[in-house]
Enzyme design. Structure first.
Site, mmCIF file in Angstrom:
data_model
loop_
_atom_site.group_PDB
_atom_site.id
_atom_site.type_symbol
_atom_site.label_atom_id
_atom_site.label_comp_id
_atom_site.label_asym_id
_atom_site.label_seq_id
_atom_site.Cartn_x
_atom_site.Cartn_y
_atom_site.Cartn_z
ATOM 1 N N PHE A 65 0.811 -1.216 0.000
ATOM 2 C CA PHE A 65 0.000 0.000 0.000
ATOM 3 C C PHE A 65 0.853 1.278 0.000
ATOM 4 C CE2 PHE A 65 -4.222 -1.930 1.750
ATOM 5 C CZ PHE A 65 -4.434 -2.521 0.523
ATOM 6 N N ARG A 66 2.185 1.127 -0.053
ATOM 7 C CA ARG A 66 3.118 2.199 -0.439
ATOM 8 C C ARG A 66 3.287 3.334 0.566
ATOM 9 N NH1 ARG A 66 5.461 -1.038 -4.043
ATOM 10 N NH2 ARG A 66 4.442 -1.146 -6.087
ATOM 11 N N ASP A 306 -0.765 -9.733 -4.226
ATOM 12 C CA ASP A 306 0.462 -8.980 -4.494
ATOM 13 C C ASP A 306 0.127 -7.628 -5.125
ATOM 14 O OD1 ASP A 306 3.122 -8.290 -4.563
ATOM 15 O OD2 ASP A 306 3.649 -9.559 -6.258
#
Length: 445
Positions: A65-66, A306
């Site tokens: 989710f960065r 992923d």
């Protein structure tokens, strides 16, 4: 039953460990209190599931989710929004952010960022490094930690343990099951010059099947040497499947929907960078082996998306400058339900891969089953609904999907997290109140 419930999911077909059949689900204080005939019971809220199928809540055990540091691609709110819209009740998020999640402070920071922003329940991996290996037994017991993640082959970010001694040190220190991206970094480096500029069909040549099986053989050997338990992420090759089926004593296995659905070279020719991920989409021979050994023969334990978004601008760069990764948390359920509709996968196997498998592999506490006293996590689907997946539907910040135009049969209608309806008919409801997932091996802290 005359008891009053907080929520009754009424009139649907329930599919769980006991089989499939018409039943109601009663919820009190966020947990399942009864499954059966509740036609005479009352509730503060009733969800009409007539004509729908009620499944144990889908858990996606691999998402990126960065946040922090890469929020232009995704953040915890947008990623969990996509998850909830896709019928997912909980996500396990990866450590290759900026900074990497490798110590108590960065783990606490992610939990703080998630509070009242994530629509789903959540847990975070701690990244294993050469520097923190001796502290992993403590780090993996932190609240909200789903386990240790190690990259044996470089992917997005700078977490990497390529050498056997480094992997051995990790496995000697962990007590829970450790999770691995298994590609041989030394072979990947040697093959970089095989990349053809602008030609994504060369991606599975650079990151070839031998790179995967070499690494996985090494990893299993080190696990047996140290007595550790391992979880091999996004297995993509025939050789790995045929090898791992003999080593289930130490190794559990994940497969992704995209590796079961897309095949090279067609996917690269049609999608270009949107088909680029690590490990790569591979040829039909490998796809067939994933289905035979992974799905039909039961070697695979979980499905993970992923989910790894990049912007359209980033993906527009010519290969190999284009980054690897694709979104997937919102499309996992419709993709796999389409395989169910087509007769390639049973609904019971889908349930096991998306809930029961996560419970067994990671030891979730009160999650992963639709049973009395478990969290009232439910994914409600219409198995007959026919819809087309589109870019515009995607809540992910990147705004695209490799499955744009895919005709799905089976669709998530509602997502219920601990007894709260957070998504219904494609709309989010209320506020984000996801909570950290708890794990049986760390309940004592």
């Amino acid at each position: 039953m005359t008891q009053t419930y907080d929520l009754i999911v009424r009139g649907g077909e329930v599919a769980n460990h006991a089989g499939r059949g018409k039943a109601d689900v009663g919820v009190i204080d966020g947990r399942i209190a009864f499954i059966g005939d509740l036609s005479q019971a009352s509730a503060g809220e009733v969800f009409d599931a007539t004509g729908l199928t009620v499944l144990p809540g889908v858990i996606d055990t691999q998402v990126h989710f960065r946040e922090p540091g890469l929020e232009w691609k995704e953040d915890l709110e947008t990623g969990s929004r996509a998850a909830a819209l896709g019928g997912v009740v909980a996500v396990f998020e990866m450590p290759n952010t900026n900074p990497n999640t490798t110590d108590p402070d960065t783990m606490a920071d992610k939990l703080a960022r998630a509070k009242d922003r994530m629509w789903t329940d959540h847990a975070f991996y701690v990244g294993g490094t050469h520097e923190n290996a001796e502290h992993l037994a403590d780090l993996e017991r932190l609240p909200g930690c789903c386990g240790v993640k190690v990259f044996m082959g470089a992917s997005t970010g700078d977490l990497l343990i390529a050498d056997d001694e480094g992997v051995r040190k990790v496995l000697s220190n962990v007590r829970r099951r450790a999770t691995f991206h298994s590609e041989d970094e030394y072979r990947l480096v040697e093959r970089r010059n095989l990349a053809r500029t602008g030609d994504w069909t060369s991606h599975p040549e650079v990151r070839d099947a031998e790179s995967a099986i070499m690494s996985t053989r090494r990893l299993v050997g080190l696990a047996k040497e140290t007595g550790a338990r391992i979880h091999v992420l996004h297995v993509t090759t025939k050789d790995e499947m045929e090898f791992l089926r003999f080593h289930k004593d130490v190794a559990t296995v994940e497969i992704t929907p995209q590796h079961l659905t897309l095949a090279a070279p067609e996917a690269y020719e049609r999608l270009g960078a949107y088909a680029q991920m690590n490990p790569p989409i591979r040829s039909q021979e490998h796809v067939d082996a994933l289905w035979l050994w992974g799905m039909q023969q039961g070697v695979a334990d979980v499905l993970g998306s992923d989910h790894a978004p990049h912007t359209k601008e980033e993906k527009s760069k010519p290969y190999p400058a284009s980054p690897s990764g694709m979104p997937g948390v919102q499309t996992l359920v419709p993709l796999m339900l389409t395989h169910v509709a087509n007769g390639r996968l049973s609904l019971e196997r889908f349930i096991d891969l998306t809930s029961g498998g996560a419970q067994r592999v990671f030891g979730t506490a009160n999650k992963g089953r639709m049973a009395v006293s478990y969290d009232a996590d439910l994914t409600i689907v219409d198995l007959k609904a026919k819809k087309t997946i589109t870019h515009d539907q995607q809540a992910t910040r990147c705004g695209w999907t490799p499955f744009d135009g895919f005709e799905a049969t089976g669709w998530p209608v509602a997502t219920i997290v601990r007894g709260r309806v957070v998504m219904k008919d494609g709309e989010l409801i209320g506020q984000a109140h996801g909570q950290p997932v708890r794990f049986q091996e760390t309940l004592a802290g």
